[in-house]
Design a protein around this motif. Structure first.
Motif, PDB file in Angstrom:
ATOM      1  N   THR A  20       0.834  -1.211   0.000  1.00 46.57           N
ATOM      2  CA  THR A  20       0.000   0.000   0.000  1.00 46.57           C
ATOM      3  C   THR A  20       0.864   1.256   0.000  1.00 46.57           C
ATOM      4  O   THR A  20       0.526   2.251  -0.653  1.00 46.57           O
ATOM      5  CB  THR A  20      -0.937   0.013   1.221  1.00 46.57           C
ATOM      6  OG1 THR A  20      -0.167  -0.186   2.421  1.00 46.57           O
ATOM      7  CG2 THR A  20      -1.981  -1.085   1.120  1.00 46.57           C
TER       8      THR A  20
ATOM      9  N   ALA B 162       2.295   1.626  -3.515  1.00 45.96           N
ATOM     10  CA  ALA B 162       1.220   1.998  -4.442  1.00 45.96           C
ATOM     11  C   ALA B 162       0.849   3.467  -4.277  1.00 45.96           C
ATOM     12  O   ALA B 162       0.554   4.162  -5.259  1.00 45.96           O
ATOM     13  CB  ALA B 162      -0.002   1.108  -4.216  1.00 45.96           C
ATOM     14  N   SER B 163       0.865   3.963  -3.037  1.00 52.53           N
ATOM     15  CA  SER B 163       0.578   5.370  -2.792  1.00 52.53           C
ATOM     16  C   SER B 163       1.649   6.257  -3.420  1.00 52.53           C
ATOM     17  O   SER B 163       1.352   7.316  -3.985  1.00 52.53           O
ATOM     18  CB  SER B 163       0.490   5.636  -1.282  1.00 52.53           C
ATOM     19  OG  SER B 163       0.155   6.986  -1.031  1.00 52.53           O
TER      20      SER B 163
ATOM     21  N   HIS C 115       1.103   6.351  -7.306  1.00 56.84           N
ATOM     22  CA  HIS C 115      -0.001   7.191  -7.778  1.00 56.84           C
ATOM     23  C   HIS C 115       0.112   8.641  -7.305  1.00 56.84           C
ATOM     24  O   HIS C 115      -0.624   9.502  -7.800  1.00 56.84           O
ATOM     25  CB  HIS C 115      -1.339   6.610  -7.323  1.00 56.84           C
ATOM     26  CG  HIS C 115      -1.648   5.286  -7.955  1.00 56.84           C
ATOM     27  ND1 HIS C 115      -2.037   5.158  -9.271  1.00 56.84           N
ATOM     28  CD2 HIS C 115      -1.614   4.019  -7.449  1.00 56.84           C
ATOM     29  CE1 HIS C 115      -2.233   3.883  -9.554  1.00 56.84           C
ATOM     30  NE2 HIS C 115      -1.993   3.161  -8.473  1.00 56.84           N
TER      31      HIS C 115
ATOM     32  N   PRO D   3      -6.699  10.972  -6.051  1.00 58.80           N
ATOM     33  CA  PRO D   3      -7.509  10.151  -5.132  1.00 58.80           C
ATOM     34  C   PRO D   3      -6.924   8.772  -4.846  1.00 58.80           C
ATOM     35  O   PRO D   3      -6.977   8.298  -3.717  1.00 58.80           O
ATOM     36  CB  PRO D   3      -8.853  10.042  -5.870  1.00 58.80           C
ATOM     37  CG  PRO D   3      -8.919  11.271  -6.716  1.00 58.80           C
ATOM     38  CD  PRO D   3      -7.515  11.531  -7.145  1.00 58.80           C
ATOM     39  N   LEU D   4      -6.351   8.111  -5.873  1.00 57.22           N
ATOM     40  CA  LEU D   4      -5.767   6.787  -5.655  1.00 57.22           C
ATOM     41  C   LEU D   4      -4.606   6.847  -4.674  1.00 57.22           C
ATOM     42  O   LEU D   4      -4.413   5.935  -3.861  1.00 57.22           O
ATOM     43  CB  LEU D   4      -5.304   6.178  -6.983  1.00 57.22           C
ATOM     44  CG  LEU D   4      -6.360   5.428  -7.800  1.00 57.22           C
ATOM     45  CD1 LEU D   4      -5.777   4.939  -9.114  1.00 57.22           C
ATOM     46  CD2 LEU D   4      -6.935   4.265  -7.002  1.00 57.22           C
ATOM     47  N   ALA D   5      -3.821   7.924  -4.741  1.00 59.47           N
ATOM     48  CA  ALA D   5      -2.699   8.078  -3.807  1.00 59.47           C
ATOM     49  C   ALA D   5      -3.215   8.219  -2.376  1.00 59.47           C
ATOM     50  O   ALA D   5      -2.619   7.691  -1.430  1.00 59.47           O
ATOM     51  CB  ALA D   5      -1.856   9.292  -4.194  1.00 59.47           C
TER      52      ALA D   5
ATOM     53  N   ILE E 124      -6.168   7.062  -1.228  1.00 60.54           N
ATOM     54  CA  ILE E 124      -6.745   5.780  -0.800  1.00 60.54           C
ATOM     55  C   ILE E 124      -5.652   4.811  -0.369  1.00 60.54           C
ATOM     56  O   ILE E 124      -5.713   4.212   0.715  1.00 60.54           O
ATOM     57  CB  ILE E 124      -7.589   5.168  -1.937  1.00 60.54           C
ATOM     58  CG1 ILE E 124      -8.829   6.031  -2.196  1.00 60.54           C
ATOM     59  CG2 ILE E 124      -8.007   3.733  -1.588  1.00 60.54           C
ATOM     60  CD1 ILE E 124      -9.592   5.650  -3.446  1.00 60.54           C
ATOM     61  N   TRP E 125      -4.623   4.657  -1.213  1.00 58.90           N
ATOM     62  CA  TRP E 125      -3.527   3.748  -0.874  1.00 58.90           C
ATOM     63  C   TRP E 125      -2.773   4.230   0.364  1.00 58.90           C
ATOM     64  O   TRP E 125      -2.331   3.415   1.186  1.00 58.90           O
ATOM     65  CB  TRP E 125      -2.565   3.600  -2.044  1.00 58.90           C
ATOM     66  CG  TRP E 125      -3.045   2.710  -3.147  1.00 58.90           C
ATOM     67  CD1 TRP E 125      -3.321   3.070  -4.434  1.00 58.90           C
ATOM     68  CD2 TRP E 125      -3.311   1.305  -3.075  1.00 58.90           C
ATOM     69  NE1 TRP E 125      -3.746   1.985  -5.167  1.00 58.90           N
ATOM     70  CE2 TRP E 125      -3.740   0.877  -4.356  1.00 58.90           C
ATOM     71  CE3 TRP E 125      -3.230   0.357  -2.050  1.00 58.90           C
ATOM     72  CZ2 TRP E 125      -4.078  -0.441  -4.630  1.00 58.90           C
ATOM     73  CZ3 TRP E 125      -3.569  -0.964  -2.320  1.00 58.90           C
ATOM     74  CH2 TRP E 125      -3.990  -1.352  -3.599  1.00 58.90           C
TER      75      TRP E 125
END
Length: 308
Positions: free
Chosen positions: A90, A93-94, A97, A157-159, A161-162
């Motif tokens: 996670t 991944a953050s 993104h 937003p994906l950054a 969330i992760w």
């Protein structure tokens, strides 16, 4: 002298953790390195190296001894999958993104999540310090993610969330590791957890499946830095610092990690960072220092198994 050595070790380790995240961002952006592949490779190699350190310098019997009791073995496998692998994936991944600065700061919301969990489970009562901690975290996140504008996010937003999931995973990682760390050395638990996580992710992206034709000497240097310095040595130095420093002192000095991530992201990678985002970052850093300095004995437990 031992105290000075401990301070030097934890500061160096924390800096490597923070810089390692920024270097990983460079690999993602400039060389198109896949997140799955990097996490798999990083975990497998760093895990083997940590066990090698245990074999060379500490009680080598623990390396296999941890597998002799079924309940402990199951606990370790769960920790490796839902703790180590989850927090590493996670976090990366953050970064992929968004950027390393935001990813690291969001991950450091984990202590707030632990406080809330302990209060909900009635393991501790709400204190004035808890209110200050949660308030600083919320204010910091608001400014960090919006740069002062309610109408839009300054971070993808994906950054976000992760990054939040990374904080949740780190909170689980911290709490779930405590019983294991009471029985075995940290290097054994974290080393095996890394190998378990890396092995599991290998079924999704085997470490040997990567096109390195676009890799330059610089790319290989960055890769070695992330694996060796940003993972293996960073963790080793942090653990060694606990031999001469109190956990509170190591945690306080460990707050250099998000600071290193922010500074290298902004000044090395030239990522834009608005004035309100600086204020948000400062709020989160103050929250980390506040937790390290004023943590009460009866508050939520913390593990020495740091992540980076």
């Amino acid at each position: 002298m031992n105290r000075n050595k401990g301070m030097l070790l934890v500061i160096t380790g924390a800096m490597f953790w923070g810089i390692g995240g920024t270097v990983a961002q460079k690999l993602f952006q400039q060389y198109g390195v896949d997140v799955d592949w990097l996490v798999t490779t990083r975990l497998l190699i760093a895990g083997v190296l940590l066990l090698a350190v245990q074999f060379a310098f500490k009680d080598r019997s623990q390396i296999l001894g941890v597998w002799k009791e079924g309940k402990v073995a199951i606990h370790l496998i769960i920790f490796g999958l839902l703790g180590m692998l989850a927090v590493q994936y996670t976090y990366m991944a953050s970064i992929k993104h968004g950027n390393a600065a935001v990813a690291t700061l969001l991950q450091y919301l984990a202590p707030v999540m632990i406080i809330i969990y302990a209060i909900l489970r009635k393991q501790s009562s709400l204190t004035r310090g808890d209110v200050w901690t949660v308030s600083l975290a919320l204010i910091g996140c608001f400014f960090l993610l919006t740069n002062g504008s309610i109408s839009k996010f300054s971070v993808p937003p994906l950054a976000i969330i992760w990054g939040v999931l990374s904080g949740v995973a780190l909170a689980f990682y911290t709490l779930y590791a405590i019983p294991l760390l009471k029985q075995f050395d940290s290097l054994v638990i974290v080393g095996w957890a890394m190998i378990i996580g890396g092995f599991a992710l290998s079924f999704i992206h085997p470490p040997w499946q990567i096109d390195m034709n676009s890799f330059t000497g610089e790319a290989y240097f960055y890769l070695v830095f992330v694996i060796i310095f940003g993972t293996m040595i960073a963790f080793w130095f942090y653990i060694e610092s606990l031999q001469s420093l109190a956990p509170k002192e190591s945690s306080l000095l460990g707050s250099i990690e998000p600071l290193a991530a922010v500074l290298t992201t902004v000044f090395w990678l030239r990522e834009p960072f608005g004035i309100f985002q600086w204020i948000g970052a400062l709020c989160i850093l103050i929250m980390i220092v506040f937790l390290a300095m004023y943590k009460k004995k009866d508050s939520a437990p913390q593990s020495s198994a740091n992540t980076g």
